[in-house]
Design a protein around this motif. Structure first.
Motif, short mmCIF file in Angstrom:
data_model
loop_
_atom_site.label_atom_id
_atom_site.label_comp_id
_atom_site.label_asym_id
_atom_site.label_seq_id
_atom_site.Cartn_x
_atom_site.Cartn_y
_atom_site.Cartn_z
N ARG A 392 0.82 -1.21 0.00
CA ARG A 392 0.00 0.00 0.00
C ARG A 392 0.86 1.26 0.00
NH1 ARG A 392 -5.59 -0.61 3.42
NH2 ARG A 392 -6.22 -2.65 2.60
N LYS A 393 1.97 1.20 0.72
CA LYS A 393 2.86 2.36 0.72
C LYS A 393 3.50 2.56 -0.64
CE LYS A 393 5.17 5.69 2.73
NZ LYS A 393 4.49 6.90 3.21
N ALA A 394 3.84 1.46 -1.31
CA ALA A 394 4.47 1.57 -2.63
C ALA A 394 3.54 2.18 -3.66
CB ALA A 394 4.94 0.19 -3.10
N LEU A 395 2.23 2.07 -3.46
CA LEU A 395 1.29 2.63 -4.42
C LEU A 395 1.14 4.15 -4.31
CD1 LEU A 395 -1.58 -0.03 -4.24
CD2 LEU A 395 0.19 0.18 -5.99
N VAL A 396 1.54 4.73 -3.17
CA VAL A 396 1.28 6.15 -2.95
C VAL A 396 2.57 6.96 -2.76
CG1 VAL A 396 -0.99 5.72 -1.96
CG2 VAL A 396 1.01 5.75 -0.47
N THR A 398 5.90 9.16 -3.60
CA THR A 398 6.15 10.19 -4.60
C THR A 398 7.30 9.79 -5.52
OG1 THR A 398 7.68 11.31 -3.10
CG2 THR A 398 5.35 11.95 -2.98
N ASN A 399 7.46 10.55 -6.58
CA ASN A 399 8.52 10.25 -7.55
C ASN A 399 9.91 10.41 -6.93
OD1 ASN A 399 6.73 9.70 -9.63
ND2 ASN A 399 6.57 11.87 -10.21
N SER A 400 10.07 11.38 -6.02
CA SER A 400 11.38 11.56 -5.39
C SER A 400 11.75 10.35 -4.55
CB SER A 400 11.36 12.82 -4.51
OG SER A 400 10.36 12.71 -3.51
N VAL A 401 10.76 9.76 -3.87
CA VAL A 401 11.03 8.56 -3.09
C VAL A 401 11.30 7.37 -4.00
CG1 VAL A 401 10.07 6.97 -1.36
CG2 VAL A 401 9.63 9.43 -1.19
N LYS A 402 10.60 7.33 -5.15
CA LYS A 402 10.85 6.25 -6.10
C LYS A 402 12.28 6.28 -6.63
CE LYS A 402 6.11 5.65 -7.76
NZ LYS A 402 5.20 5.75 -8.93
N CYS A 403 12.83 7.47 -6.76
CA CYS A 403 14.22 7.57 -7.20
C CYS A 403 15.18 7.06 -6.14
CB CYS A 403 14.56 9.02 -7.56
SG CYS A 403 13.61 9.66 -8.97
N ALA A 404 14.83 7.27 -4.86
CA ALA A 404 15.71 6.81 -3.78
C ALA A 404 15.58 5.32 -3.53
CB ALA A 404 15.39 7.59 -2.51
N SER A 405 14.38 4.75 -3.73
CA SER A 405 14.14 3.33 -3.48
C SER A 405 13.81 2.66 -4.80
CB SER A 405 12.97 3.13 -2.51
OG SER A 405 13.25 3.75 -1.27
N THR A 406 14.63 1.73 -5.20
CA THR A 406 14.42 1.04 -6.46
C THR A 406 13.32 0.00 -6.33
OG1 THR A 406 16.06 -0.65 -5.96
CG2 THR A 406 16.85 1.36 -7.02
N VAL A 407 12.87 -0.48 -7.48
CA VAL A 407 11.85 -1.52 -7.49
C VAL A 407 12.38 -2.79 -6.83
CG1 VAL A 407 10.38 -2.96 -8.96
CG2 VAL A 407 10.78 -0.56 -9.55
N GLY A 408 13.67 -3.07 -7.07
CA GLY A 408 14.27 -4.27 -6.46
C GLY A 408 14.26 -4.23 -4.96
N GLU A 409 14.52 -3.06 -4.37
CA GLU A 409 14.50 -2.93 -2.91
C GLU A 409 13.09 -3.15 -2.37
OE1 GLU A 409 16.09 0.91 -2.29
OE2 GLU A 409 18.18 0.27 -2.43
N ILE A 410 12.10 -2.57 -3.06
CA ILE A 410 10.71 -2.74 -2.60
C ILE A 410 10.28 -4.19 -2.71
CG2 ILE A 410 8.33 -2.07 -3.04
CD1 ILE A 410 9.35 0.63 -4.03
N VAL A 411 10.64 -4.85 -3.81
CA VAL A 411 10.29 -6.26 -3.97
C VAL A 411 10.98 -7.10 -2.91
CG1 VAL A 411 10.51 -8.25 -5.51
CG2 VAL A 411 9.79 -6.05 -6.43
N ASN A 412 12.24 -6.79 -2.61
CA ASN A 412 12.95 -7.54 -1.57
C ASN A 412 12.32 -7.34 -0.20
OD1 ASN A 412 14.87 -8.94 -3.01
ND2 ASN A 412 16.37 -7.29 -2.93
N LEU A 413 11.84 -6.11 0.07
CA LEU A 413 11.16 -5.87 1.34
C LEU A 413 9.93 -6.76 1.48
CD1 LEU A 413 11.33 -1.98 1.72
CD2 LEU A 413 12.47 -3.67 3.15
N MET A 414 9.18 -6.90 0.39
CA MET A 414 7.94 -7.68 0.45
C MET A 414 8.19 -9.18 0.42
SD MET A 414 5.09 -5.56 -1.73
CE MET A 414 6.02 -5.50 -3.26
N SER A 415 9.25 -9.61 -0.23
CA SER A 415 9.48 -11.06 -0.39
C SER A 415 10.45 -11.60 0.65
CB SER A 415 10.00 -11.34 -1.80
OG SER A 415 11.22 -10.66 -2.03
N VAL A 416 11.64 -11.00 0.73
CA VAL A 416 12.69 -11.56 1.58
C VAL A 416 12.56 -11.09 3.02
CG1 VAL A 416 15.18 -11.79 1.89
CG2 VAL A 416 14.22 -11.71 -0.41
#
Length: 564
Positions: A392-396, A398-416
């Motif tokens: 839910r946090k990943a859906l909302v 901002t773009n500046s936060v998306k630049c700091a956190s990559t998709v791989g980091e978010i996926v790792n947070l949810m999976s690993v």
């Protein structure tokens, strides 16, 4: 207690070892049977009542209509109350006519009568709260039956020995009482129908534990049907049950989000209250050092608020199981010292200890499986809640936060990382369970081995630094592995996003080489971690030697252990 039981024809001592222990035909004194043995179920119900009423108050499911089963339960409760009061009035009748009974004949019928009235009222209150199967009352009726078995045998033996029944009225009322509590126990095992206004279940394959009774939950009978089906046919997706309502993501995530919002509100109130006093001089900052960091909302506190009650229940299961794991060795020791080494010991001593060992092992197994079921469900719910909150946090963001956190980091947070939390939950209770088991094991081993037990303790202490160093190194490898995994997922995301350009310029070999290089370094780290895992396992097995005894090594009993 001897004063409570009186003297004379109907009086007796509270305890007589010659009658109860040092004999080939053991029995308990009438005083013991009429006092403590009769009070045990009553004490249990009155002790459990406050917590149970609090639970019912917060877990009401709507009322159940008055069924024939509920009427029968209520009638039995009223009859038991009448039998107890009949005993009490009979005692007053004897007092009026000059036959002064012992005080226990006034106290016990009064206590039992009030308790039976309480049980009858509890039956109706459970019906109004939508309880289909009452574990508290099943245990109460079971204790009543078990505690009445000894007087059941004693009265028959006494009548045979004397050739007559010394007190016909109480003899009759007791066997009426025994028949009634036995019927109450049988009826309590049956499950009531669902609450009147409960939602209709349209799920084609509902979760069976939701509608299971107390005994079915205790012995996991609700799982038997799936196990038999899986034995006869390969299981398919359609054979799996739907999740319980409270275990589904929409419920778990919502509860965790509410706890998180409360943490945010508390932090906001704390900052608002501290704002007027935040003016500090530069001299104060020099003297006091860096300024205190502002209070941040604690996600750990939100997790504890959401899952704390379930963790507390699992802690109770674990505590009981740990204590039971040390009882069997003591019973085995008693069997050897009191029965096997003593040729003059009565044969029933051996049967009694063997029966207690069987009962203890059965209770330990039941409680351990309940603990595993509870703790693994908590782990799954914890993982579900963390994944849902991150998603839910990943859906909302901002773009500046998306630049700091990559998709791989978010996926790792949810999976690993969420999986790490789930893996951690079964070992949380070891924080207090392992020291408790070690202290108890040292105490009992000291009684058997004396100072020799210190050799094993010394070896365990000496291996702690080595095991700690291995754990620190494995943690370092895990951090490096997570960084490599982040970079690999990030690279794969870029490849998939620019697949057209990659195909146009035929860059597949180059990117394939980069991905394989990252994966090769991951495999090297995994190989090193496997070596350390084997080393840690070897160290643990070496520690098992000094502490192997009746219940196993401290910290291992009832725990599926894996090295850190």
């Amino acid at each position: 207690m001897d004063t409570l039981c009186g003297s004379g024809k109907f009086g007796s001592k509270f305890w007589d070892s010659n009658l109860s222990v040092h004999t080939d035909n053991p029995d308990l004194t009438p005083c013991f049977q009429n006092s403590l043995l009769a009070w045990v179920p009553c004490i249990y119900l009155w002790v459990a009542l406050p917590c149970y009423l609090l639970y019912l108050r917060h877990h009401g499911r709507g009322y159940i209509t008055l069924s024939h089963l509920s009427r029968l339960k209520t009638v039995l409760g009223v009859l038991l109350w009448c039998v107890s009061w009949a005993d009490l009035f009979y005692s007053f009748h004897g007092l009026v006519h000059g036959r002064a009974p012992a005080p226990v004949f006034f106290v016990t019928p009064l206590v039992v009568g009030v308790t039976m009235l309480l049980a009858t009222l509890l039956i109706q209150y459970e019906r109004l709260q939508g309880v289909q199967s009452s574990g508290v009352l099943i245990i109460f009726w079971f204790l009543c039956v078990v505690c009445a078995i000894i007087p059941f045998r004693s009265k028959i033996l006494s009548a045979k020995a004397e050739g007559e029944i010394s007190d016909p009225f109480r003899f009759t009322t007791f066997y009426v009482y025994f028949a009634l509590v036995l019927c109450a126990l049988v009826l309590a095992c049956f499950r009531e129908k669902p609450p009147f206004f409960s939602a209709k279940n349209i799920d084609p394959n509902p979760y069976p534990e939701t509608s299971a009774g107390f005994l079915s939950r205790l012995f996991f009978w609700w799982f038997t049907k799936l196990a038999i089906h899986g034995y006869r046919h390969p299981l398919e997706e359609k054979d799996l049950w739907s999740l319980k309502e409270e275990d589904r993501s929409q419920m778990v995530v919502q509860q965790l989000l509410e706890a998180w919002r409360k943490q945010q509100k508390q932090t906001a109130r704390h900052k608002a209250a501290a704002a007027p006093g935040e003016i500090a001089s530069s001299e104060d900052e020099v003297l006091l050092g860096a300024r205190l960091r502002p209070r941040q909302p604690s996600f750990l506190q939100a997790l504890l608020t959401t899952f704390g009650s379930s963790l507390l229940i699992s802690t109770c299961f674990k505590l009981i199981q740990d204590l039971l794991s040390f009882i069997n060795p003591q019973l085995l020791r008693s069997l050897h010292t009191l029965f096997i080494s003593n040729p003059m010991a009565p044969s029933w001593w051996g049967f009694l200890v063997a029966g207690l060992m069987f009962l203890c092992s059965m209770m330990q197994s039941l409680i351990l499986q309940q603990y595993y079921h509870c703790i693994f469900v908590i782990g799954l719910k914890l993982r579900t809640g963390i994944i849902g909150v991150i998603y839910r946090k990943a859906l909302v963001i901002t773009n500046s936060v998306k630049c700091a956190s990559t998709v791989g980091e978010i996926v790792n947070l949810m999976s690993v990382d969420a999986q790490r939390f789930m893996d951690l939950v079964p070992f949380l209770n070891l924080l207090w369970s392992a020291p408790l088991q070690i202290m108890l094991a040292m105490y009992f081993l000291w009684q058997n081995l004396g100072p020799s037990v210190l050799a094993g303790v010394a070896l365990m202490v000496l291996l702690i630094p080595l095991n700690g160093a291995v754990a620190v190194k494995m943690r370092t490898f895990q951090v490096e592995q997570m960084k490599l995994k982040d970079s690999r997922i990030k690279l794969m995301s870029e490849i998939l996003n620019g697949i057209k350009v990659l195909k146009l310029y035929a860059w597949e070999p180059s990117f394939l080489q980069q991905v394989e290089g990252i994966r090769l370094r991951e495999l090297q780290l995994l190989r090193k971690a496997a070596y350390l895992h084997a080393t840690s396992t070897f160290i643990w097995v070496c520690r098992l030697g000094p502490c192997l005894w009746g219940s196993g090594c401290p910290g291992m009993a009832g725990t599926q252990w894996t090295p850190p």
